[in-house]
Motif scaffolding. Structure first.
Motif, short mmCIF file in Angstrom:
data_model
loop_
_atom_site.label_atom_id
_atom_site.label_comp_id
_atom_site.label_asym_id
_atom_site.label_seq_id
_atom_site.Cartn_x
_atom_site.Cartn_y
_atom_site.Cartn_z
N ASP A 94 0.81 -1.22 0.00
CA ASP A 94 0.00 0.00 0.00
C ASP A 94 0.84 1.27 0.00
O ASP A 94 0.36 2.33 -0.38
N TYR A 95 2.09 1.18 0.44
CA TYR A 95 2.89 2.38 0.63
C TYR A 95 4.10 2.38 -0.29
O TYR A 95 4.64 1.35 -0.63
N GLY A 96 4.54 3.56 -0.65
CA GLY A 96 5.73 3.74 -1.48
C GLY A 96 5.89 5.21 -1.79
O GLY A 96 5.18 6.06 -1.25
N PHE A 97 6.82 5.51 -2.66
CA PHE A 97 7.07 6.88 -3.08
C PHE A 97 6.70 7.04 -4.54
O PHE A 97 6.63 6.07 -5.29
N THR A 98 6.50 8.28 -4.95
CA THR A 98 6.18 8.61 -6.33
C THR A 98 7.26 9.52 -6.89
O THR A 98 7.64 10.50 -6.24
N ALA A 99 7.75 9.21 -8.08
CA ALA A 99 8.71 10.09 -8.74
C ALA A 99 7.99 11.36 -9.16
O ALA A 99 6.81 11.33 -9.53
N ASP A 100 8.70 12.48 -9.08
CA ASP A 100 8.09 13.77 -9.37
C ASP A 100 9.15 14.67 -10.00
O ASP A 100 10.32 14.30 -10.09
N VAL A 101 8.75 15.86 -10.40
CA VAL A 101 9.67 16.82 -11.00
C VAL A 101 10.72 17.21 -9.97
O VAL A 101 10.41 17.47 -8.81
N GLY A 102 11.98 17.23 -10.39
CA GLY A 102 13.08 17.58 -9.49
C GLY A 102 13.48 16.40 -8.63
O GLY A 102 13.17 15.25 -8.92
N PHE A 103 14.18 16.69 -7.53
CA PHE A 103 14.62 15.64 -6.62
C PHE A 103 13.43 14.91 -6.03
O PHE A 103 12.44 15.53 -5.64
N ASP A 104 13.49 13.60 -5.99
CA ASP A 104 12.46 12.81 -5.33
C ASP A 104 13.10 11.59 -4.69
O ASP A 104 14.23 11.24 -5.02
N PRO A 105 12.41 10.95 -3.76
CA PRO A 105 13.01 9.84 -3.01
C PRO A 105 13.15 8.52 -3.78
O PRO A 105 13.67 7.57 -3.22
N ILE A 106 12.71 8.49 -5.02
CA ILE A 106 12.90 7.27 -5.82
C ILE A 106 14.14 7.39 -6.70
O ILE A 106 14.96 6.48 -6.76
N THR A 107 14.28 8.52 -7.39
CA THR A 107 15.34 8.65 -8.40
C THR A 107 16.35 9.74 -8.07
O THR A 107 17.24 10.02 -8.88
N GLY A 108 16.24 10.38 -6.91
CA GLY A 108 17.18 11.43 -6.55
C GLY A 108 17.13 12.58 -7.53
O GLY A 108 16.05 13.07 -7.87
N LEU A 109 18.28 12.98 -8.02
CA LEU A 109 18.37 14.08 -8.98
C LEU A 109 17.97 13.64 -10.39
O LEU A 109 17.73 14.47 -11.25
N GLY A 110 17.94 12.34 -10.63
CA GLY A 110 17.59 11.80 -11.94
C GLY A 110 18.63 10.82 -12.42
O GLY A 110 19.60 10.52 -11.72
N SER A 111 18.45 10.31 -13.63
CA SER A 111 19.43 9.40 -14.21
C SER A 111 20.56 10.20 -14.85
O SER A 111 20.40 11.37 -15.18
N ILE A 112 21.69 9.57 -15.01
CA ILE A 112 22.93 10.25 -15.41
C ILE A 112 23.15 10.18 -16.92
O ILE A 112 22.99 9.14 -17.54
#
Length: 124
Positions: A94-112
């Motif tokens: 039921d719980y988790g994080f969602t990727a969003d614009v900018g820094f987020d707890p799934i992908t950080g700053l983004g892919s390199i």
């Protein structure tokens, strides 16, 4: 950083790995962490060849690059992490994080983008 969140991300699905001469397919941070470490090793080699110091503790530079060289990162703006990867019938909670614009707890700053990352370090 002592945090439980990533600073950067890479596509981490179906990496071929050879252990003891046997090929396996690996996914997740067990696949991507060594790839990012290899990127930094290649960059260190170029820096040293140019008479510059190695990368060192990379986190401050990554966050500086997010502001000064945003082309280094591909922002991941969608997705969740509440389900485990599976070919069929994934395990979800039921719980988790969602990727969003900018820094987020799934992908950080983004892919390199490796070339942009290397160029940014070479210009420091």
């Amino acid at each position: 950083t002592g945090r439980a969140y990533p600073d950067v991300s890479l596509v981490g699905h179906n990496y071929p790995v050879i252990v003891g001469g046997v090929e396996y397919v690996q996914s997740g941070t067990s696949a991507t962490t060594p790839v990012f470490a290899a990127m930094l090793t290649l960059i260190n080699g170029e820096l040293l060849a140019a008479g510059k110091p190695p990368v060192g503790f990379v986190n401050p530079a990554l966050y500086q690059m997010a502001a000064s060289s945003p082309e280094v990162f591909h922002d991941v703006m969608g997705g969740t992490n509440n389900c485990a990867a599976a070919v069929s019938d994934p395990t979800c909670c039921d719980y988790g994080f969602t990727a969003d614009v900018g820094f987020d707890p799934i992908t950080g700053l983004g892919s390199i983008d490796f070339t942009a990352l290397k160029n940014a370090f070479m210009s420091l």
